[in-house]
Design an enzyme around this catalytic site. Structure first.
Site, PDB file in Angstrom:
ATOM      1  N   LYS A 137      -8.133  42.822  20.673  1.00 26.45           N
ATOM      2  CA  LYS A 137      -9.205  42.786  21.670  1.00 26.45           C
ATOM      3  C   LYS A 137      -9.788  41.379  21.678  1.00 26.45           C
ATOM      4  O   LYS A 137     -10.604  41.024  20.848  1.00 26.45           O
ATOM      5  CB  LYS A 137     -10.294  43.802  21.330  1.00 26.45           C
ATOM      6  CG  LYS A 137     -11.074  44.335  22.551  1.00 26.45           C
ATOM      7  CD  LYS A 137     -11.901  43.308  23.276  1.00 26.45           C
ATOM      8  CE  LYS A 137     -13.253  43.089  22.610  1.00 26.45           C
ATOM      9  NZ  LYS A 137     -14.140  42.203  23.438  1.00 26.45           N
ATOM     10  N   GLU A 213     -14.837  37.559   8.986  1.00 27.26           N
ATOM     11  CA  GLU A 213     -15.285  36.172   8.874  1.00 27.26           C
ATOM     12  C   GLU A 213     -16.384  36.021   9.902  1.00 27.26           C
ATOM     13  O   GLU A 213     -16.134  36.075  11.103  1.00 27.26           O
ATOM     14  CB  GLU A 213     -14.124  35.206   9.123  1.00 27.26           C
ATOM     15  CG  GLU A 213     -14.454  33.776   8.739  1.00 27.26           C
ATOM     16  CD  GLU A 213     -14.803  32.925   9.947  1.00 27.26           C
ATOM     17  OE1 GLU A 213     -16.003  32.576  10.081  1.00 27.26           O
ATOM     18  OE2 GLU A 213     -13.908  32.616  10.749  1.00 27.26           O
ATOM     19  N   CYS A 247     -17.500  28.071  13.670  1.00 25.40           N
ATOM     20  CA  CYS A 247     -18.268  28.730  12.610  1.00 25.40           C
ATOM     21  C   CYS A 247     -18.453  27.834  11.395  1.00 25.40           C
ATOM     22  O   CYS A 247     -19.382  28.025  10.609  1.00 25.40           O
ATOM     23  CB  CYS A 247     -17.585  30.025  12.207  1.00 25.40           C
ATOM     24  SG  CYS A 247     -15.859  29.820  11.700  1.00 25.40           S
ATOM     25  N   GLU A 349     -28.480  30.573  12.562  1.00 23.59           N
ATOM     26  CA  GLU A 349     -27.279  30.000  13.174  1.00 23.59           C
ATOM     27  C   GLU A 349     -27.508  29.809  14.673  1.00 23.59           C
ATOM     28  O   GLU A 349     -27.964  30.720  15.362  1.00 23.59           O
ATOM     29  CB  GLU A 349     -26.078  30.913  12.960  1.00 23.59           C
ATOM     30  CG  GLU A 349     -24.787  30.319  13.524  1.00 23.59           C
ATOM     31  CD  GLU A 349     -23.602  31.253  13.419  1.00 23.59           C
ATOM     32  OE1 GLU A 349     -22.484  30.756  13.225  1.00 23.59           O
ATOM     33  OE2 GLU A 349     -23.797  32.482  13.549  1.00 23.59           O
TER      34      GLU A 349
END
Length: 445
Positions: A137, A213, A247, A349
């Site tokens: 996906k 992750e 990331c 973040e």
């Protein structure tokens, strides 16, 4: 749609794919790698069209790494060993214990929009190497390369049902339906920590293996004895590569006080030299962000930084071009100083082209500030003192620490995060072990 894809994947496990030996699967993975390279330009342009990243970056990083992912895991599965033990028993006899590797079954793979092809192949390659089938996906923002990869799979001779792509959204859509499906054997996900937590709740009842992750608020520690020019170049990449949408990007910089002012001035000059422009121009360094919604999120942090009392060194607004690029989702590369460690801009973040720089006076202070986060994905240390580089990198509460470099990866090494940055490790044998069921066999001799 999801049910049909999972059913096709289940059927493929019972068909020709399930009967292939390791050497045959490895050979097919090499053909997939060659197929990606044969359609290199198609993949590059699809990646640029989906993400808006500069064509130079997609050509240098995303597409070559996609091919490399298939090659490395093809070679790893050929040569991977498993433990065996000869066991002495109480009656003076012995037993032989050895392990074999079996596929998990159908693996649900959900990947984000920032590195859609790279992260897709990072998961698909070891899953197929271990004999699984997959249902993928991709992000609704970046559907093209996952679909293009299906064409390469077919051309390489991958049987029907082995690689399946479903498109849709996450909650109450394709993503959630995939993680809830009872015939999905494992789920691997890269993306936001909140989404990872939601997936954990979904799969908890069925106790499926998961590999996550997730997000990061990564720190870089810069000492006065660093190679200054190389450090500025490396930190600029660490902050601004892919418009900060990686990331592993560094959003928190800690610089030893004797070089603090010099460092801030040099990084400002470097940021202002980056070229924002059309992703199709080879000279473009920074493309647009992925979407209007994401730019609104990032710009809200620009406003928050000012509200929290930051000193803006450069950037902080939406650039204007005077042409069609003004319809893109661009943001200026931005640097702040002067915030306390408790500020939201320092703690949360953001995932955009910005960083905050703070001074430090001792190793202990730098380590304490770098580790003062709920995330634990990556860090970097910049020093020419080899002992200090080792000493500090071993104190970082993260999955990977770079010394005098950033984003340098050996695909055989463990990769993953701690805390809110993830669960489990992928890469090399760690990927093979996640995508396998290890079955120990004990034979009394």
């Amino acid at each position: 749609m999801v049910d049909r894809a999972v059913h096709a994947a289940r059927q493929a496990l019972r068909g020709p794919w399930g009967k292939l030996v390791i050497a045959q699967r490895a050979s097919l993975l090499h053909k997939i790698a060659a197929g990606i390279e044969a359609r290199f330009d198609d993949f590059v342009h699809a990646e640029v069209a989906d993400t808006g990243k500069p064509i130079a970056l997609a050509s240098r990083l995303d597409v070559p790494r996609a091919a490399a992912n298939f090659r490395i895991f093809a070679d790893l599965i050929r040569n991977a060993s498993l433990e065996s033990f000869q066991t002495e028993t109480a009656d003076g006899k012995s037993a032989l214990n050895y392990a074999i590797r079996k596929p998990l079954g159908v693996v649900g793979i959900i990947v984000p929009w920032n590195l859609p092809l790279l992260l897709l192949t990072w998961k698909v390659a070891p899953a197929l190497a271990c004999g699984n089938t997959v249902v993928v996906k991709p992000s609704e923002e970046t559907p093209a390369t996952a679909t293009l990869l299906a064409e390469v799979m077919t051309a390489a001779g991958i049987p029907p049902g082995v690689y399946n792509v479903i498109h849709g959204f996450g909650p109450n859509s394709a993503g959630e339906f995939l993680t809830r499906h009872p015939d999905v054997s494992a789920v691997t996900f890269t993306g936001e920590s909140t989404t990872g937590a939601a997936i954990m709740k979904t799969v908890a009842a069925s106790v499926k293996p998961i590999s996550f992750e997730l997000g990061g608020k990564n720190a870089a520690i810069v000492f006065a004895d660093c190679d200054f020019d190389e450090t500025i170049k490396g930190i600029s990449d660490a902050v601004f590569l892919n418009t900060g949408q990686v990331c592993l990007c560094a959003e928190r910089l800690y610089v030893e006080r004797p070089i603090f002012d010099k460092f801030v001035a040099a990084l400002k000059q470097k940021a202002e030299s980056l070229k924002l422009g059309s992703p199709l121009e080879q000279t473009t360094n920074l493309g647009p962000l992925i979407s209007w919604q994401h730019r609104e999120k990032v710009i809200s942090y620009y406003r928050l930084a000012e509200k929290e009392g930051a000193t803006r060194i450069t950037g902080g607004s939406i650039p204007t071009f005077g042409n069609e690029l003004d319809q893109g989702f661009y943001l200026q590369p931005t640097i702040y100083t002067g915030l306390p460690e408790s500020a939201r801009v320092v703690k949360e973040e953001i995932f955009g082209p910005l960083c905050h720089i703070a001074p430090f006076d001792s190793e202990e202070e730098a380590v304490a500030m770098a580790n003062d986060t709920k995330y634990g994905l990556a860090a970097s240390v910049w020093t020419q003192n080899l002992r200090r580089g080792h000493r500090i990198s071993q104190q970082m509460n993260v999955g990977i620490t770079w010394v005098n470099c950033w984003f340098l990866r050996d695909l055989r090494t463990p990769f993953g995060g701690a805390g809110l940055s993830g669960i489990g490790r992928e890469g090399g044998i760690h990927s093979l072990n996640f995508y396998s069921e290890l079955n120990n066999i004990c034979i009394q001799l």
